[in-house]
Design a protein around this motif. Structure first.
Motif, mmCIF file in Angstrom:
data_model
loop_
_atom_site.group_PDB
_atom_site.id
_atom_site.type_symbol
_atom_site.label_atom_id
_atom_site.label_comp_id
_atom_site.label_asym_id
_atom_site.label_seq_id
_atom_site.Cartn_x
_atom_site.Cartn_y
_atom_site.Cartn_z
ATOM 1 N N MET A 7 13.069 25.247 -4.226
ATOM 2 C CA MET A 7 13.704 25.188 -5.541
ATOM 3 C C MET A 7 15.206 25.453 -5.450
ATOM 4 S SD MET A 7 13.245 24.510 -8.684
ATOM 5 C CE MET A 7 11.471 24.557 -8.950
ATOM 6 N N LEU A 8 15.596 26.397 -4.610
ATOM 7 C CA LEU A 8 17.030 26.640 -4.421
ATOM 8 C C LEU A 8 17.715 25.414 -3.820
ATOM 9 C CD1 LEU A 8 16.892 30.320 -3.106
ATOM 10 C CD2 LEU A 8 17.731 29.544 -5.348
ATOM 11 N N ARG A 11 3.836 23.804 -7.172
ATOM 12 C CA ARG A 11 3.640 24.865 -8.165
ATOM 13 C C ARG A 11 2.240 24.833 -8.750
ATOM 14 N NH1 ARG A 11 6.092 23.639 -13.727
ATOM 15 N NH2 ARG A 11 3.956 22.937 -14.077
ATOM 16 N N PHE A 17 4.767 31.004 -1.467
ATOM 17 C CA PHE A 17 5.773 31.292 -2.485
ATOM 18 C C PHE A 17 7.182 31.261 -1.904
ATOM 19 C CE2 PHE A 17 8.547 34.406 -4.560
ATOM 20 C CZ PHE A 17 8.672 33.801 -5.800
ATOM 21 N N PHE A 62 9.705 33.690 -9.367
ATOM 22 C CA PHE A 62 10.967 33.155 -8.875
ATOM 23 C C PHE A 62 12.122 33.466 -9.820
ATOM 24 C CE2 PHE A 62 13.706 29.183 -8.723
ATOM 25 C CZ PHE A 62 14.456 29.599 -7.635
ATOM 26 N N LEU A 84 12.926 31.361 -12.451
ATOM 27 C CA LEU A 84 13.571 30.067 -12.708
ATOM 28 C C LEU A 84 14.212 30.008 -14.079
ATOM 29 C CD1 LEU A 84 14.131 27.131 -11.893
ATOM 30 C CD2 LEU A 84 11.870 26.546 -12.802
ATOM 31 N N THR A 132 4.086 31.363 -10.620
ATOM 32 C CA THR A 132 5.042 31.092 -9.541
ATOM 33 C C THR A 132 6.464 31.079 -10.065
ATOM 34 O OG1 THR A 132 3.360 29.769 -8.423
ATOM 35 C CG2 THR A 132 5.634 29.460 -7.728
ATOM 36 N N GLU A 133 6.688 30.427 -11.213
ATOM 37 C CA GLU A 133 8.033 30.370 -11.797
ATOM 38 C C GLU A 133 8.502 31.754 -12.242
ATOM 39 O OE1 GLU A 133 8.080 25.848 -13.661
ATOM 40 O OE2 GLU A 133 7.847 27.579 -14.976
ATOM 41 N N GLU A 192 10.191 28.919 -3.255
ATOM 42 C CA GLU A 192 11.494 29.412 -3.710
ATOM 43 C C GLU A 192 12.628 28.764 -2.930
ATOM 44 O OE1 GLU A 192 13.922 33.588 -4.413
ATOM 45 O OE2 GLU A 192 11.741 33.540 -4.518
ATOM 46 N N LYS A 193 12.496 28.631 -1.632
ATOM 47 C CA LYS A 193 13.523 27.974 -0.830
ATOM 48 C C LYS A 193 13.700 26.518 -1.268
ATOM 49 C CE LYS A 193 12.845 28.683 3.626
ATOM 50 N NZ LYS A 193 12.031 28.970 4.839
#
Length: 380
Positions: free
Chosen positions: A293-294, A252, A286, A8, A10, A4-5, A290-291
């Motif tokens: 994490m942002l 995650r 996912f 993205f 990250l 997942t990371e 991502e949203k």
């Protein structure tokens, strides 16, 4: 690296120092992960892991001790990594750090800070934050716990509920009603007027301690800066920041498990990950990760700029916990029947996230905070 990371990207958004803090938390989390399934099953809180986290400088990051120089992203990543293992240990970091240590650091006297913070940062002393009451819940202004002056100190009487770490704490930050309004106090838990009992029968946060607390004339000293509920809310805002990051760690872990399973399990002549409905679930999950994490990174920039107000923090807590639950639920669907077994961590994370959804402000409360900010009208 997490699938997942990697998708993205990250890693590219972090500095070397932030990666270093992330790796410290990840290494500590790997140790905790060795026993977390059995700890959750048996409802065991392992005190030795407190020293593990202290040795990594993770207790009181940004407040005192070895982690004092950490920025907001670094602390967020620590919460993220620990909750990827289990919410119980991110909860510990929040209670010991932003709530207990944070109250003493922000609102206490120099003598109080010297007395408590070094030992708390070292994991030698534990603290708890006594605000919630059985009948009040989200209505913090309706405190029934009272404090009265007794010479040069105070006496506190009342009942608190769902207080993390109270049965093992050395000092309690207690919020009570006085003749002059709500104030914050410190109570040493060895006082005969302080009693904490572990809450049993929990289906969530089983590797941590939440307690009922009874105060019966407990002797207390006031925190000089802890005047009014707004003082308590400054600590809660800090704790909610860690939650916004931590929930994504649980998400995650669940999403990674589902992605791996989707390529390994074969039905109808091929891997389930080749089916459109499975890919749709994974893609939607996912996107929400991502949203989230942002949003967490945005909150970090506000925190470092000392501009983390209640509105964006309510958005962060509401969105990231709510979406983490949806991600975990989608992962359970991809895992099918095996998703409800302890072969995967998903059901444990789901149960924990339901508890996180309730504490530090429910979905409803944060929704009304946002609504009030947008309209100028209170709907409480």
């Amino acid at each position: 690296m997490s699938v997942t990371e990697a998708a993205f990207g990250l890693e590219s958004l972090l500095t070397d120092e932030q990666r270093s803090w992330r790796d410290r938390a990840r290494i500590a989390g790997a140790v905790i992960a060795e026993t977390i399934d059995s700890d959750a099953e048996s409802a065991v809180f392992r005190r030795e892991y407190v020293r593990l986290l202290a040795g990594a400088g993770l207790i009181g990051m940004g407040i005192a001790g070895p982690g004092a120089g950490a920025d907001a992203v670094s602390y967020g990543l620590a919460c993220y990594e620990l909750e990827a293992v289990d919410t119980s240990w991110r909860t510990f970091l929040s209670v010991q750090g932003p709530l207990a240590m944070g109250a003493i650091a922000k609102l206490g006297s120099p003598q109080q800070r010297e007395r408590w913070l070094p030992g708390m940062a070292a994991g030698e002393l534990l603290g708890c934050f006594c605000l919630t009451e059985p009948q009040g819940g989200s209505d913090s202004a309706a405190l029934e716990t009272t404090a009265v002056r007794d010479g040069g100190s105070w006496r506190i009487s009342g009942v608190k509920r769902w207080i993390g770490l109270a049965s093992v704490a050395d000092v309690a930050v207690v919020w009570a009603k006085t003749a002059e309004g709500i104030r914050g106090f410190l109570v040493e838990t060895t006082d005969p007027g302080f009693a904490a009992t572990d809450i049993t029968g929990k289906f969530a946060l089983r590797a941590s301690l939440q307690c009922d607390v009874v105060l019966d004339g407990a002797r207390a000293e006031e925190l000089p800066g802890a005047t009014g509920l707004s003082a308590a809310f400054t600590c809660l805002t800090e704790a909610r920041y860690g939650i916004a990051w931590g929930a994504l760690g649980a998400a995650r872990a669940c999403l990674d498990a589902a992605i791996e399973r989707s390529t390994a399990r074969e039905v109808f002549g091929g891997p389930i990950g080749a089916k459109q409905l499975v890919q749709a679930r994974l893609a939607d999950a996912f996107v929400e990760f991502e949203k989230g994490m942002l949003l967490a990174l945005h909150l970090a920039s506000l925190k470092d700029a000392h501009a983390l107000a209640p509105l964006p923090m309510s958005v962060g807590k509401l969105n990231n916990v709510r979406e983490a639950i949806r991600i975990a639920s989608a992962a359970r669907e991809v895992l099918a029947g095996d998703g409800v077994t302890d072969e995967f961590p998903v059901m444990r994370h789901l149960a924990n996230l339901e508890a996180v959804r309730t504490y530090e402000g429910t979905d409803d409360i944060h929704t009304l905070v946002i609504g009030r900010a947008l309209t100028g009208l209170s709907a409480f």
